[in-house]
Each structure stands twice: as C-alpha cells, then as structure tokens.
Design a protein around this motif. Structure first.
Motif, PDB file in Angstrom:
ATOM      1  N   SER A   1      56.732  30.760  78.755  1.00 56.83           N
ATOM      2  CA  SER A   1      57.994  31.588  78.700  1.00 56.83           C
ATOM      3  C   SER A   1      57.838  32.628  77.601  1.00 56.83           C
ATOM      4  O   SER A   1      59.054  32.918  77.404  1.00 56.83           O
ATOM      5  CB  SER A   1      59.742  30.020  78.312  1.00 56.83           C
TER       6      SER A   1
ATOM      7  N   ASP B   1      56.613  35.185  75.061  1.00 56.44           N
ATOM      8  CA  ASP B   1      56.583  36.952  75.029  1.00 56.44           C
ATOM      9  C   ASP B   1      55.111  37.175  74.928  1.00 56.44           C
ATOM     10  O   ASP B   1      54.422  37.637  75.758  1.00 56.44           O
ATOM     11  CB  ASP B   1      57.488  37.070  73.636  1.00 56.44           C
TER      12      ASP B   1
ATOM     13  N   LYS C   1      66.481  29.145  85.872  1.00 54.94           N
ATOM     14  CA  LYS C   1      66.683  29.539  84.817  1.00 54.94           C
ATOM     15  C   LYS C   1      66.325  31.408  85.442  1.00 54.94           C
ATOM     16  O   LYS C   1      66.002  31.278  86.492  1.00 54.94           O
ATOM     17  CB  LYS C   1      65.144  30.230  83.481  1.00 54.94           C
ATOM     18  N   ASP C   2      67.672  32.548  85.384  1.00 52.71           N
ATOM     19  CA  ASP C   2      67.606  33.596  85.460  1.00 52.71           C
ATOM     20  C   ASP C   2      67.144  34.409  85.446  1.00 52.71           C
ATOM     21  O   ASP C   2      67.016  35.353  86.606  1.00 52.71           O
ATOM     22  CB  ASP C   2      69.065  34.197  84.984  1.00 52.71           C
ATOM     23  N   ASP C   3      65.616  34.576  84.431  1.00 53.33           N
ATOM     24  CA  ASP C   3      64.488  35.280  84.232  1.00 53.33           C
ATOM     25  C   ASP C   3      63.292  34.892  84.466  1.00 53.33           C
ATOM     26  O   ASP C   3      62.594  35.456  84.660  1.00 53.33           O
ATOM     27  CB  ASP C   3      64.663  35.943  82.843  1.00 53.33           C
ATOM     28  N   TRP C   4      63.928  33.810  85.380  1.00 58.09           N
ATOM     29  CA  TRP C   4      62.265  33.975  86.253  1.00 58.09           C
ATOM     30  C   TRP C   4      62.595  33.734  87.785  1.00 58.09           C
ATOM     31  O   TRP C   4      63.408  33.203  88.665  1.00 58.09           O
ATOM     32  CB  TRP C   4      62.037  32.380  86.296  1.00 58.09           C
TER      33      TRP C   4
ATOM     34  N   GLU D   1      59.987  43.308  85.530  1.00 59.73           N
ATOM     35  CA  GLU D   1      59.684  43.419  84.110  1.00 59.73           C
ATOM     36  C   GLU D   1      60.551  43.987  83.171  1.00 59.73           C
ATOM     37  O   GLU D   1      61.239  43.898  82.161  1.00 59.73           O
ATOM     38  CB  GLU D   1      58.476  44.121  83.458  1.00 59.73           C
ATOM     39  N   LYS D   2      61.411  45.076  83.745  1.00 65.33           N
ATOM     40  CA  LYS D   2      62.346  46.088  82.758  1.00 65.33           C
ATOM     41  C   LYS D   2      63.655  45.558  82.969  1.00 65.33           C
ATOM     42  O   LYS D   2      64.511  45.860  83.165  1.00 65.33           O
ATOM     43  CB  LYS D   2      62.633  47.715  83.916  1.00 65.33           C
ATOM     44  N   LYS D   3      63.815  44.248  83.993  1.00 61.32           N
ATOM     45  CA  LYS D   3      64.616  43.680  83.800  1.00 61.32           C
ATOM     46  C   LYS D   3      64.952  42.858  83.452  1.00 61.32           C
ATOM     47  O   LYS D   3      65.980  41.422  83.914  1.00 61.32           O
ATOM     48  CB  LYS D   3      65.174  43.530  85.917  1.00 61.32           C
ATOM     49  N   GLY D   4      64.021  42.392  82.664  1.00 64.91           N
ATOM     50  CA  GLY D   4      63.440  40.952  81.663  1.00 64.91           C
ATOM     51  C   GLY D   4      63.191  39.690  82.536  1.00 64.91           C
ATOM     52  O   GLY D   4      63.416  38.908  82.370  1.00 64.91           O
ATOM     53  N   LYS D   5      62.853  39.652  83.944  1.00 67.88           N
ATOM     54  CA  LYS D   5      62.193  38.437  85.022  1.00 67.88           C
ATOM     55  C   LYS D   5      60.768  38.680  85.004  1.00 67.88           C
ATOM     56  O   LYS D   5      59.704  39.611  84.368  1.00 67.88           O
ATOM     57  CB  LYS D   5      62.511  39.006  86.218  1.00 67.88           C
ATOM     58  N   LYS D   6      61.013  36.990  84.964  1.00 63.22           N
ATOM     59  CA  LYS D   6      59.299  36.905  85.063  1.00 63.22           C
ATOM     60  C   LYS D   6      58.637  36.020  86.203  1.00 63.22           C
ATOM     61  O   LYS D   6      59.714  36.179  86.973  1.00 63.22           O
ATOM     62  CB  LYS D   6      59.202  35.803  83.630  1.00 63.22           C
TER      63      LYS D   6
END
Length: 157
Positions: free
Chosen positions: A31, A33, A64-67, A133-138
């Motif tokens: 998680s 950076d 999690k929303d970003d994964w 990546e632009k959308k903040g997703k991993k």
C-alpha cells in the motif's frame, strides 16, 4: 489429537493462526507509495496455510476501493490472464468502455478511447495499468502454485 493443518486446498482450518505482523507488513508495503518489495513468495509445507495466508492478504486489499486483485493460475499465457482478469472486474468496465469496443487478440483485445487497436498483450497491459494509475488504482496479482515454467519466468521478468 486434531491435525492443525488443512489438507484441503485454500480452506481455512478450524484453528487458523493469523500471522498478523507478517500480513500487515506485506499489506503496508504493497500500500506504500514506494513499496520496498513488489513481490513476495510464500513458502511452506503442504497444508501449512500458505494459500489461506495469501488469500487473507488479497481479501483485505480487495475490500479497499483503490485495489484490484487478479487471481490467476500458473498458465502458459500469464500476461493474457492478468489482462483479462483486470478487465473482467465488473466495477471497472465503465472506465474502459467508451465508444467502440472490439475483441481481436487471441479472443482478447481492445482499442481504448479511440486510440489505435492493440495487437499485443504487453501494450494492452501497459495501457490498462497506466489508466488505472491515473485513477489511483493499484493491482495485486496472486498466483497460487507457482512453477518453474518458461511462462512464469517471462512473467516475473
């Protein structure tokens, strides 16, 4: 005496011993950076909880929303499987479907937002990952039962 191991693939044993510090260290690292590791190998004897441990990490990140978690097997076409798994995430389809959509590469391919068609999986993955990546997703790719095949070596490189 009860066997402390579960001999059934991926099944939580009755007495699951969560290795919380290790699990949290891996989750925190992924998680971050700038992760110190982009890959972890979980090893141990059959039935010792490797798959359960891996899936507990995957499930926590999936919540999690970003994964995005791509669960694939050790196949001959690992990159294609990763790309297909990322795309198949239902909550992501709206990110990629704009205008026309066409399938062309071994049953899989696309043109994103009016760009030229994609003819190889590396280009497709690069575009998918750049967009995410632009959308903040991993993206977490989990592979259970890794082998020493040429496909696995290519994927790891």
């Amino acid at each position: 005496m009860n066997n402390p191991f579960s001999l059934s693939y991926g099944i939580y044993p009755l007495d699951f011993i969560d290795i919380l510090p290790d699990r949290m260290r891996i989750i925190d690292d992924f998680s971050s950076d700038s992760p110190s590791n982009y890959m972890y190998f979980i090893t141990g004897p059959r039935g010792s909880g490797k798959s359960v441990f891996m899936y507990s990490i995957a499930n926590e990140l999936r919540a999690k929303d970003d994964w995005i978690v791509a669960n694939i097997g050790p196949k001959n076409h690992i990159l294609e499987a990763v790309a297909a798994e990322i795309y198949s995430q239902a909550e992501l389809r709206h990110l990629f479907l704009k205008g026309e959509f066409s399938v062309s590469f071994k049953g899989f391919g696309t043109s994103l937002q009016g760009k030229e068609p994609i003819s190889d999986v590396m280009t497709l993955l690069k575009r998918l990952l750049a967009y995410l990546e632009k959308k903040g997703k991993k993206v977490l790719v989990i592979i259970d039962e890794v082998d020493n095949s040429n496909a696995m070596k290519y994927f790891v490189q």
